[in-house]
Every structure is written in structure tokens, then in C-alpha cells.
Design a protein around this motif. Structure first.
Motif, mmCIF file in Angstrom:
data_model
loop_
_atom_site.group_PDB
_atom_site.id
_atom_site.type_symbol
_atom_site.label_atom_id
_atom_site.label_comp_id
_atom_site.label_asym_id
_atom_site.label_seq_id
_atom_site.Cartn_x
_atom_site.Cartn_y
_atom_site.Cartn_z
ATOM 1 N N ASP A 115 -4.507 2.933 20.046
ATOM 2 C CA ASP A 115 -5.337 2.945 21.252
ATOM 3 C C ASP A 115 -4.424 2.671 22.446
ATOM 4 N N SER A 116 -4.066 3.709 23.166
ATOM 5 C CA SER A 116 -3.114 3.560 24.269
ATOM 6 C C SER A 116 -3.691 2.752 25.420
ATOM 7 N N ASP A 117 -5.019 2.760 25.591
ATOM 8 C CA ASP A 117 -5.628 2.011 26.682
ATOM 9 C C ASP A 117 -5.691 0.512 26.401
ATOM 10 N N ASN A 118 -5.739 0.155 25.136
ATOM 11 C CA ASN A 118 -5.788 -1.266 24.752
ATOM 12 C C ASN A 118 -4.767 -1.516 23.641
ATOM 13 N N ALA A 119 -3.505 -1.334 23.982
ATOM 14 C CA ALA A 119 -2.446 -1.430 22.978
ATOM 15 C C ALA A 119 -2.366 -2.817 22.360
ATOM 16 N N ASP A 120 -2.728 -3.849 23.127
ATOM 17 C CA ASP A 120 -2.642 -5.211 22.602
ATOM 18 C C ASP A 120 -3.675 -5.475 21.515
ATOM 19 N N LYS A 121 -4.673 -4.582 21.396
ATOM 20 C CA LYS A 121 -5.711 -4.753 20.371
ATOM 21 C C LYS A 121 -5.468 -3.885 19.137
ATOM 22 N N ASN A 122 -4.349 -3.172 19.117
ATOM 23 C CA ASN A 122 -4.015 -2.359 17.955
ATOM 24 C C ASN A 122 -3.566 -3.230 16.789
ATOM 25 N N LEU A 123 -3.630 -2.664 15.617
ATOM 26 C CA LEU A 123 -3.210 -3.377 14.412
ATOM 27 C C LEU A 123 -1.721 -3.696 14.477
ATOM 28 N N ILE A 160 3.481 -15.432 9.367
ATOM 29 C CA ILE A 160 2.988 -14.052 9.376
ATOM 30 C C ILE A 160 1.603 -14.056 10.008
ATOM 31 N N VAL A 161 1.457 -13.349 11.119
ATOM 32 C CA VAL A 161 0.177 -13.292 11.823
ATOM 33 C C VAL A 161 -0.236 -11.832 11.953
ATOM 34 N N LEU A 162 -1.340 -11.475 11.309
ATOM 35 C CA LEU A 162 -1.880 -10.122 11.408
ATOM 36 C C LEU A 162 -3.070 -10.153 12.356
ATOM 37 N N SER A 163 -3.136 -9.199 13.269
ATOM 38 C CA SER A 163 -4.254 -9.152 14.204
ATOM 39 C C SER A 163 -4.568 -7.700 14.556
ATOM 40 N N GLY A 164 -5.772 -7.470 15.049
ATOM 41 C CA GLY A 164 -6.175 -6.130 15.424
ATOM 42 C C GLY A 164 -7.673 -6.040 15.614
ATOM 43 N N THR A 165 -8.131 -4.834 15.796
ATOM 44 C CA THR A 165 -9.554 -4.577 16.007
ATOM 45 C C THR A 165 -10.101 -3.817 14.807
ATOM 46 N N TYR A 166 -11.009 -4.465 14.088
ATOM 47 C CA TYR A 166 -11.525 -3.961 12.809
ATOM 48 C C TYR A 166 -12.934 -3.405 12.975
ATOM 49 N N TYR A 167 -13.208 -2.310 12.281
ATOM 50 C CA TYR A 167 -14.543 -1.706 12.330
ATOM 51 C C TYR A 167 -15.447 -2.388 11.308
ATOM 52 N N THR A 168 -16.471 -3.077 11.800
ATOM 53 C CA THR A 168 -17.346 -3.856 10.916
ATOM 54 C C THR A 168 -18.483 -3.033 10.321
ATOM 55 N N GLY A 169 -18.586 -1.773 10.745
ATOM 56 C CA GLY A 169 -19.632 -0.916 10.182
ATOM 57 C C GLY A 169 -19.248 -0.403 8.806
ATOM 58 N N ARG A 170 -19.990 0.549 8.320
ATOM 59 C CA ARG A 170 -19.745 1.089 6.986
ATOM 60 C C ARG A 170 -18.445 1.883 6.983
ATOM 61 N N PHE A 171 -17.652 1.652 5.952
ATOM 62 C CA PHE A 171 -16.379 2.349 5.827
ATOM 63 C C PHE A 171 -16.598 3.854 5.680
ATOM 64 N N GLU A 172 -17.687 4.223 5.021
ATOM 65 C CA GLU A 172 -17.987 5.643 4.829
ATOM 66 C C GLU A 172 -18.251 6.326 6.167
ATOM 67 N N GLU A 181 -19.340 2.228 18.545
ATOM 68 C CA GLU A 181 -18.305 1.483 19.255
ATOM 69 C C GLU A 181 -18.601 -0.005 19.348
ATOM 70 N N SER A 182 -19.879 -0.383 19.247
ATOM 71 C CA SER A 182 -20.229 -1.803 19.340
ATOM 72 C C SER A 182 -19.855 -2.586 18.084
ATOM 73 N N LEU A 183 -19.453 -1.869 17.039
ATOM 74 C CA LEU A 183 -19.149 -2.542 15.765
ATOM 75 C C LEU A 183 -17.669 -2.855 15.580
ATOM 76 N N TRP A 184 -16.860 -2.563 16.606
ATOM 77 C CA TRP A 184 -15.449 -2.969 16.539
ATOM 78 C C TRP A 184 -15.347 -4.474 16.820
ATOM 79 N N LYS A 185 -14.501 -5.172 16.051
ATOM 80 C CA LYS A 185 -14.388 -6.624 16.179
ATOM 81 C C LYS A 185 -12.920 -7.037 16.074
ATOM 82 N N GLU A 186 -12.493 -7.926 16.966
ATOM 83 C CA GLU A 186 -11.120 -8.437 16.909
ATOM 84 C C GLU A 186 -11.025 -9.525 15.832
ATOM 85 N N VAL A 187 -10.066 -9.380 14.962
ATOM 86 C CA VAL A 187 -9.876 -10.346 13.875
ATOM 87 C C VAL A 187 -8.391 -10.683 13.773
ATOM 88 N N SER A 188 -8.102 -11.782 13.094
ATOM 89 C CA SER A 188 -6.706 -12.171 12.868
ATOM 90 C C SER A 188 -6.616 -12.996 11.600
#
Length: 284
Positions: A115-123, A160-172, A181-188
Motif C-alpha cells: 500500500d503505497s499510500d500507507n506504507a507504514d501499515k504494510n506487513l 522480533i516484532v511483526l506488524s501490519g494491517t490484517y483482513y479480519t473478514g473471511r479469507f475466502e 475495507e472496514s474489516l482491515w485491522k492493525e495487529v502486531s
């Protein structure tokens, strides 16, 4: 040295172990005259050690992550007698610790990665040892990116610190492109482990999917130690064996037990006397 490094540029120091004085300092190339070794004249009746460093810094640069390993080594202590030659060898081993990160395909799919607009939220996965830190991105996977971290000598802990924006909806739904888009969530998630020199830690990270919209990280760390010389203190082992030895009387001998022999003979008697020990080196 077992890696393709410029060994001719290694800094060599010959140190008097009693006075800590530098008896000789130069580069490894200075010690070679063609293929013949060069002799160094030293003061006799003294003990010395030979140190080898990959660069004049003598240690990996503190706080800096490197793309290459750093090698250093030291010889065993040698006693120099007057008018006699003595030789020794130095085994150089890796003085820093290596790390690589491998992310599963599901990790790259379930997280925002480019995500070039929010690079700090990438995995991303930040790995640090002390002040030295490197951030592995989604591209730095499958061990293609390997980084070397110096050790501080005080707290050799890898964080080791892993962080990013995870999709909380159905993987399928994510796979089909039906994204809310409302189901994206920042996790670490973070993990620590103790490290030491000459280790390679292959960090593999995966996720477990479930229907509750939660995410669980699965860390697998494979640790390899290489270029590691193991010294065996024979004297200590021998003394320990003597302390633990049990005397068996002749009439209790097991005739089926193995027999120690030399050249087929087992009726050998050896007398230990003073001529067998070198008082200068204190060795037999």
C-alpha cells in the motif's frame, strides 16, 4: 576462515599474555612471502597469543547491520623458548549473528503488503539486536535477504516484532477480491530469543485462520550454528574421571567385560615420572 573474505587484509596481532604488550602487529599479507611463512622474532621465555581480525575495527561495528559476516579468532597460548621456533594456528569464526525471515503465502495474502499510500501499515518484520535493527518487508522472504547483527556483549537478545494491517473478514472473500475495507485491522506480535555469535536464525512466520476474525501467529525459528570450534579440556575430563572412578577388587572382575590393550598387549605397566612433564608449558 570458511567464507570468501579477503583474508590478506586480516589484521594480525601477537600479544604477550603476561604484559599485554603487542609484540607484532600487521596484516596477514605481511606474514606471507609468496607461499612461505615469515618468521617473527619474539622475546623468549614468554607466553603469547595470536589474534586475527577481519578489519582494523577489530569487532563488528556496534549498532550497524551488515550484509556480510565478520570473522575473528585467537590462537591458544604458546610458550616461546629462546633460540627455538614455535608455530600456532588461528581459527576465525563468525563474530556476529545472522537472521533471515520467511513469510508464508497466506501471510502475504491476508495482510496489506504494498500500500503505497500507507506504507507504514504494510506487513513488516523488524529484527533487532541491541541498537542494530533491520526491517524485513514482504519482499525480504524465503531467506533471500540475510542480515548480520553485531553483539553487544551485554544483552544478546534478538527482538522480533511483526506488524501490519490484517483482513479480519473471511479469507475466502479476500481471495475472491470481495473485500470490506472496514474489516482491515492493525495487529502486531513480538518474540524474543537469546542469541550468540556464529548462529543463523531462520525465522518463519505463518498464521492460523478462524471464523472469529482473530489472527494467531505461528513463529518457527530454526537456529544453526556453524564455524564453531569446540574445545575439549582433557585435563578437566581426566580429573573428573578420577574422582568418579570406582575400584573393583580382583575377585569381582567381570571376565566378559572389554579389555584395554595396546598393540594386542594388556600386561603393560607405565611409571609416571618428572621427565614426562615440561615445566615451562606445564604440559605432559
Amino acid at each position: 576462515v570458511t567464507r570468501a573474505t579477503a583474508i590478506e587484509d586480516f589484521v594480525i596481532k601477537v600479544i604477550n599474555t603476561k604484559t599485554s604488550n603487542e609484540a607484532w602487529v600487521g596484516k596477514y599479507s605481511d606474514l606471507r612471502n609468496g607461499n612461505a611463512p615469515v618468521n617473527i622474532e619474539l622475546e623468549g621465555r614468554e607466553n603469547y597469543k595470536v589474534y586475527a581480525y577481519q578489519t582494523e575495527d577489530m569487532v563488528p561495528v556496534a549498532g550497524e547491520v551488515s550484509d556480510e559476516p565478520y570473522y575473528t579468532g585467537v590462537s591458544s597460548e604458546v610458550y616461546v623458548e629462546p633460540n627455538k621456533s614455535v608455530s600456532t594456528s588461528v581459527v576465525c569464526t563468525m563474530a556476529n549473528v545472522k537472521a533471515s525471515v520467511e513469510l508464508s503465502a497466506d501471510m502475504k495474502t491476508s495482510f496489506k503488503t504494498f500500500d503505497s499510500d500507507n506504507a507504514d501499515k504494510n506487513l513488516k518484520t523488524e529484527v533487532s539486536v541491541g541498537a542494530a535493527s533491520y526491517t524485513f518487508t514482504a519482499d525480504d522472504t524465503h531467506n533471500t535477504t540475510q542480515k548480520y547483527f553485531p553483539l553487544t556483549g551485554e544483552d544478546n537478545t534478538m527482538n522480533i516484532v511483526l506488524s501490519g494491517t490484517y483482513y479480519t473478514g473471511r479469507f475466502e472473500d479476500l481471495l475472491k477480491g470481495d473485500v470490506d475495507e472496514s474489516l482491515w485491522k492493525e495487529v502486531s506480535m513480538n518474540k524474543t530469543l537469546s542469541v550468540r555469535a556464529a548462529q543463523w536464525h531462520k525465522i518463519s512466520i505463518d498464521i492460523d485462520h478462524n471464523t472469529a476474525g482473530n489472527v494467531e501467529f505461528s513463529f518457527t525459528i530454526q537456529s544453526y550454528t556453524y564455524d564453531d570450534e569446540i574445545e575439549v579440556d582433557v585435563v578437566t575430563l581426566y580429573e573428573s574421571a578420577l574422582l568418579a572412578e570406582e575400584t573393583i577388587l580382583d575377585d569381582e572382575l567381570d571376565l566378559t567385560a572389554p579389555i584395554i590393550s595396546i598393540d594386542g598387549r594388556r600386561d603393560l605397566n607405565y611409571t609416571v615420572n618428572a621427565s614426562m612433564i615440561d615445566p615451562d608449558t606445564e604440559s605432559w
